[in-house]
Design a protein around this motif. Structure first.
Motif, PDB file in Angstrom:
ATOM      1  N   GLU A 297       0.762  -1.375   0.235  1.00 50.83           N
ATOM      2  CA  GLU A 297      -0.140  -0.280   0.140  1.00 50.83           C
ATOM      3  C   GLU A 297       0.887   1.163   0.028  1.00 50.83           C
ATOM      4  OE1 GLU A 297      -2.967  -0.211   3.032  1.00 50.83           O
ATOM      5  OE2 GLU A 297      -3.720  -2.216   2.356  1.00 50.83           O
ATOM      6  N   ARG A 298       2.139   0.982   0.172  1.00 51.77           N
ATOM      7  CA  ARG A 298       2.963   2.393   0.135  1.00 51.77           C
ATOM      8  C   ARG A 298       2.744   3.011  -1.284  1.00 51.77           C
ATOM      9  NH1 ARG A 298       8.629  -0.031   2.556  1.00 51.77           N
ATOM     10  NH2 ARG A 298       7.654  -1.705   1.312  1.00 51.77           N
ATOM     11  N   PHE A 299       2.644   2.270  -2.397  1.00 50.04           N
ATOM     12  CA  PHE A 299       2.789   2.662  -3.921  1.00 50.04           C
ATOM     13  C   PHE A 299       1.533   3.534  -4.017  1.00 50.04           C
ATOM     14  CE2 PHE A 299       5.783  -0.830  -3.444  1.00 50.04           C
ATOM     15  CZ  PHE A 299       6.715  -0.369  -4.591  1.00 50.04           C
ATOM     16  N   PHE A 300       0.351   3.481  -3.475  1.00 45.09           N
ATOM     17  CA  PHE A 300      -0.927   4.043  -3.850  1.00 45.09           C
ATOM     18  C   PHE A 300      -1.163   4.047  -5.184  1.00 45.09           C
ATOM     19  CE2 PHE A 300      -3.219   7.723  -4.864  1.00 45.09           C
ATOM     20  CZ  PHE A 300      -4.008   7.794  -3.952  1.00 45.09           C
ATOM     21  N   LEU A 301      -0.328   4.054  -6.235  1.00 46.90           N
ATOM     22  CA  LEU A 301      -0.470   4.312  -7.671  1.00 46.90           C
ATOM     23  C   LEU A 301       0.586   3.848  -8.425  1.00 46.90           C
ATOM     24  CD1 LEU A 301      -2.839   4.538  -9.842  1.00 46.90           C
ATOM     25  CD2 LEU A 301      -2.322   7.150  -9.902  1.00 46.90           C
TER      26      LEU A 301
ATOM     27  N   GLY B 172      -3.960   9.753 -18.426  1.00 38.77           N
ATOM     28  CA  GLY B 172      -3.161   9.419 -19.275  1.00 38.77           C
ATOM     29  C   GLY B 172      -1.530   9.619 -18.718  1.00 38.77           C
ATOM     30  N   ALA B 173      -0.602   9.252 -19.254  1.00 36.35           N
ATOM     31  CA  ALA B 173       0.920   9.140 -18.889  1.00 36.35           C
ATOM     32  C   ALA B 173       1.371  10.617 -18.859  1.00 36.35           C
ATOM     33  CB  ALA B 173       1.802   8.179 -19.774  1.00 36.35           C
ATOM     34  N   ASP B 174       0.871  11.535 -19.538  1.00 36.52           N
ATOM     35  CA  ASP B 174       1.447  12.871 -19.549  1.00 36.52           C
ATOM     36  C   ASP B 174       0.764  13.826 -18.653  1.00 36.52           C
ATOM     37  OD1 ASP B 174       3.424  14.513 -20.580  1.00 36.52           O
ATOM     38  OD2 ASP B 174       2.303  14.913 -22.203  1.00 36.52           O
ATOM     39  N   SER B 175       0.719  13.521 -17.355  1.00 37.35           N
ATOM     40  CA  SER B 175       0.008  14.350 -16.527  1.00 37.35           C
ATOM     41  C   SER B 175       1.031  14.092 -15.162  1.00 37.35           C
ATOM     42  CB  SER B 175      -1.268  13.525 -15.954  1.00 37.35           C
ATOM     43  OG  SER B 175      -0.929  12.277 -15.381  1.00 37.35           O
ATOM     44  N   PRO B 176       0.741  15.400 -14.328  1.00 43.39           N
ATOM     45  CA  PRO B 176       1.740  15.438 -13.289  1.00 43.39           C
ATOM     46  C   PRO B 176       1.384  14.181 -12.305  1.00 43.39           C
ATOM     47  CG  PRO B 176       0.654  17.311 -13.780  1.00 43.39           C
ATOM     48  CD  PRO B 176       0.059  16.518 -14.609  1.00 43.39           C
ATOM     49  N   LEU B 177       0.225  13.824 -12.168  1.00 45.86           N
ATOM     50  CA  LEU B 177       0.154  12.653 -11.131  1.00 45.86           C
ATOM     51  C   LEU B 177       0.815  11.487 -11.589  1.00 45.86           C
ATOM     52  CD1 LEU B 177      -3.456  11.494 -10.178  1.00 45.86           C
ATOM     53  CD2 LEU B 177      -1.955   9.772 -11.394  1.00 45.86           C
ATOM     54  N   CYS B 178       0.736  11.117 -12.985  1.00 42.87           N
ATOM     55  CA  CYS B 178       1.805   9.919 -13.421  1.00 42.87           C
ATOM     56  C   CYS B 178       3.154  10.498 -13.166  1.00 42.87           C
ATOM     57  CB  CYS B 178       1.194   9.691 -14.983  1.00 42.87           C
ATOM     58  SG  CYS B 178       2.147   8.474 -15.617  1.00 42.87           S
ATOM     59  N   ALA B 179       3.551  11.648 -13.463  1.00 38.18           N
ATOM     60  CA  ALA B 179       4.947  12.063 -13.389  1.00 38.18           C
ATOM     61  C   ALA B 179       5.315  11.664 -11.774  1.00 38.18           C
ATOM     62  CB  ALA B 179       5.152  13.269 -13.926  1.00 38.18           C
TER      63      ALA B 179
ATOM     64  N   ALA C  15       6.361  18.059 -10.717  1.00 35.81           N
ATOM     65  CA  ALA C  15       5.919  16.602 -10.083  1.00 35.81           C
ATOM     66  C   ALA C  15       6.836  15.528  -9.850  1.00 35.81           C
ATOM     67  CB  ALA C  15       4.900  16.231 -10.983  1.00 35.81           C
ATOM     68  N   THR C  16       7.847  15.543 -10.892  1.00 32.89           N
ATOM     69  CA  THR C  16       9.032  14.523 -10.896  1.00 32.89           C
ATOM     70  C   THR C  16       9.786  14.864  -9.834  1.00 32.89           C
ATOM     71  OG1 THR C  16       8.887  13.990 -13.378  1.00 32.89           O
ATOM     72  CG2 THR C  16      10.954  13.582 -12.224  1.00 32.89           C
TER      73      THR C  16
ATOM     74  N   ALA D  80      -0.213  11.269  -2.163  1.00 37.20           N
ATOM     75  CA  ALA D  80       0.540  12.695  -2.034  1.00 37.20           C
ATOM     76  C   ALA D  80      -0.523  13.589  -2.046  1.00 37.20           C
ATOM     77  CB  ALA D  80       1.554  12.875  -3.101  1.00 37.20           C
ATOM     78  N   GLU D  81      -0.317  14.602  -0.963  1.00 38.25           N
ATOM     79  CA  GLU D  81      -1.479  15.637  -1.170  1.00 38.25           C
ATOM     80  C   GLU D  81      -1.685  16.359  -2.303  1.00 38.25           C
ATOM     81  OE1 GLU D  81      -0.600  18.066   2.137  1.00 38.25           O
ATOM     82  OE2 GLU D  81      -0.710  16.609   3.792  1.00 38.25           O
ATOM     83  N   ARG D  82      -0.805  16.777  -3.207  1.00 36.37           N
ATOM     84  CA  ARG D  82      -0.987  17.443  -4.244  1.00 36.37           C
ATOM     85  C   ARG D  82      -1.686  16.664  -5.271  1.00 36.37           C
ATOM     86  NH1 ARG D  82       2.093  22.115  -4.991  1.00 36.37           N
ATOM     87  NH2 ARG D  82       3.481  22.690  -3.239  1.00 36.37           N
ATOM     88  N   TYR D  83      -1.595  15.516  -5.197  1.00 40.91           N
ATOM     89  CA  TYR D  83      -2.142  14.531  -6.412  1.00 40.91           C
ATOM     90  C   TYR D  83      -2.986  13.521  -5.878  1.00 40.91           C
ATOM     91  CZ  TYR D  83       2.197  16.573  -8.203  1.00 40.91           C
ATOM     92  OH  TYR D  83       3.356  17.344  -8.407  1.00 40.91           O
TER      93      TYR D  83
END
Length: 312
Positions: free
Chosen positions: A198-202, A238-245, A293-294, A309-312
């Motif tokens: 569960e540390r990975f979240f996503l 999608g892959a090109d998002s701050p959440l993904c990065a 984000a990275t 993460a709070e921001r994402y």
């Protein structure tokens, strides 16, 4: 538990676990494709909701109120992919399931996919199994025909990604990595290996789980006769998002720290080069939010901040 010649799975209890987060657009098509599967006598669909804001769970509860094959779990916050699946696994175990299928809700499955996976499980008992996955917008284009892992830095890739299907991946074979888009996992494997971290979240929870099984000597198989379709990136923008990065930057480091051992410093050199090149390209393209984000992902890894993460 046996599979008859007609393909019926007798005395086998299977739970399909769907994680929902604002998935109103996709849920019904996915669930209907599961319910249309033939040969599954005892089937349970467990929908775990990560505190969606789009009324998707209310609509599902109303739509399937009289269907005893569906159960719903509402979490009080968005705890991520791993935690939600683990909640579903716990419910499936209490029901007495022999195996679970972790399935993205932005998918549709062929009418015989579950029975095909079960047949494969009969040939390879005690193994995790992945189906052939096509792109949802082009049902002749492969998204994943299993996965491979590079020998030194353990970089994973989807076999057959974006290739037209011409039968080149129609052989049932052992693989080293299986995407979390769809995983058949016997309860015996979960009892031995545990549930998702569960540390990975996503992101990277499936990679870590694949590596964990390999360490334990538990095989993973690719079953090409089991077929499904994935609307790629629908649930994560999608892959090109701050959440993904962010989550890729952070979780890639965590996953390989757990499993690379003495090769981890070599991976760090590759990682630094890889992320630097990505950040430079994003900066030139004006995608500074991906760079930020990275950097946040790397910073949170170094500080030991995992989970959501709070921001994402």
């Amino acid at each position: 538990m046996v599979t008859t010649k007609s393909g019926n799975c007798e005395n086998m209890k299977l739970a399909v676990i769907l994680v929902n987060y604002n998935g109103k657009k996709y849920n019904t098509a996915c669930i209907e494709s599961i319910l249309a599967n033939v040969g599954m006598e005892e089937l349970k669909i467990v929908v775990v909701d990560n505190a969606s804001q789009d009324a998707s769970m209310r609509l599902l509860e109303e739509q399937y109120a009289k269907d005893g094959r569906l159960e719903f779990i509402r979490l009080d916050d968005n705890y991520g992919f791993s935690r939600a699946n683990n909640e579903g696994i716990s419910r499936a175990k209490a029901w007495g399931a022999d195996a679970v299928v972790l399935l993205n809700n932005d998918t549709e499955i062929a009418s015989d996919m579950l029975s095909r996976l079960w047949e494969c499980a009969g040939r390879h008992p005690g193994c995790m199994i992945a189906p052939k996955i096509y792109c949802g917008d082009d049902r002749k284009r492969i998204w994943s025909a299993g996965g491979s892992v590079s020998p030194i830095i353990k970089k994973v890739r989807h076999i057959g990604l974006d290739e037209a299907d011409e039968g080149q991946y129609d052989r049932e074979t052992e693989i080293r990595f299986a995407t979390g888009c769809c995983l058949w996992i016997p309860m015996s494997v979960i009892d031995e290996a545990g549930t998702l971290d569960e540390r990975f979240f996503l992101y990277y929870e499936d990679t870590e789980y694949s590596f964990r099984l390999c360490k334990l000597g538990i095989p993973i198989y690719y079953c090409p006769k089991a077929v499904m379709y994935h609307k790629v990136g629908a649930s994560t923008k999608g892959a090109d998002s701050p959440l993904c990065a962010y989550y890729i930057a952070r979780n890639w480091l965590l996953c390989n720290r757990l499993h690379l051992g003495g090769r981890y410093p070599l991976f760090l050199a590759y990682y630094a080069l890889n992320r630097t090149v990505c950040c430079l390209l994003w900066f030139v393209q004006g995608k500074k939010e991906l760079v930020r984000a990275t950097l946040r992902g790397v910073g949170d890894y170094r500080k030991g901040r995992f989970g959501r993460a709070e921001r994402y």
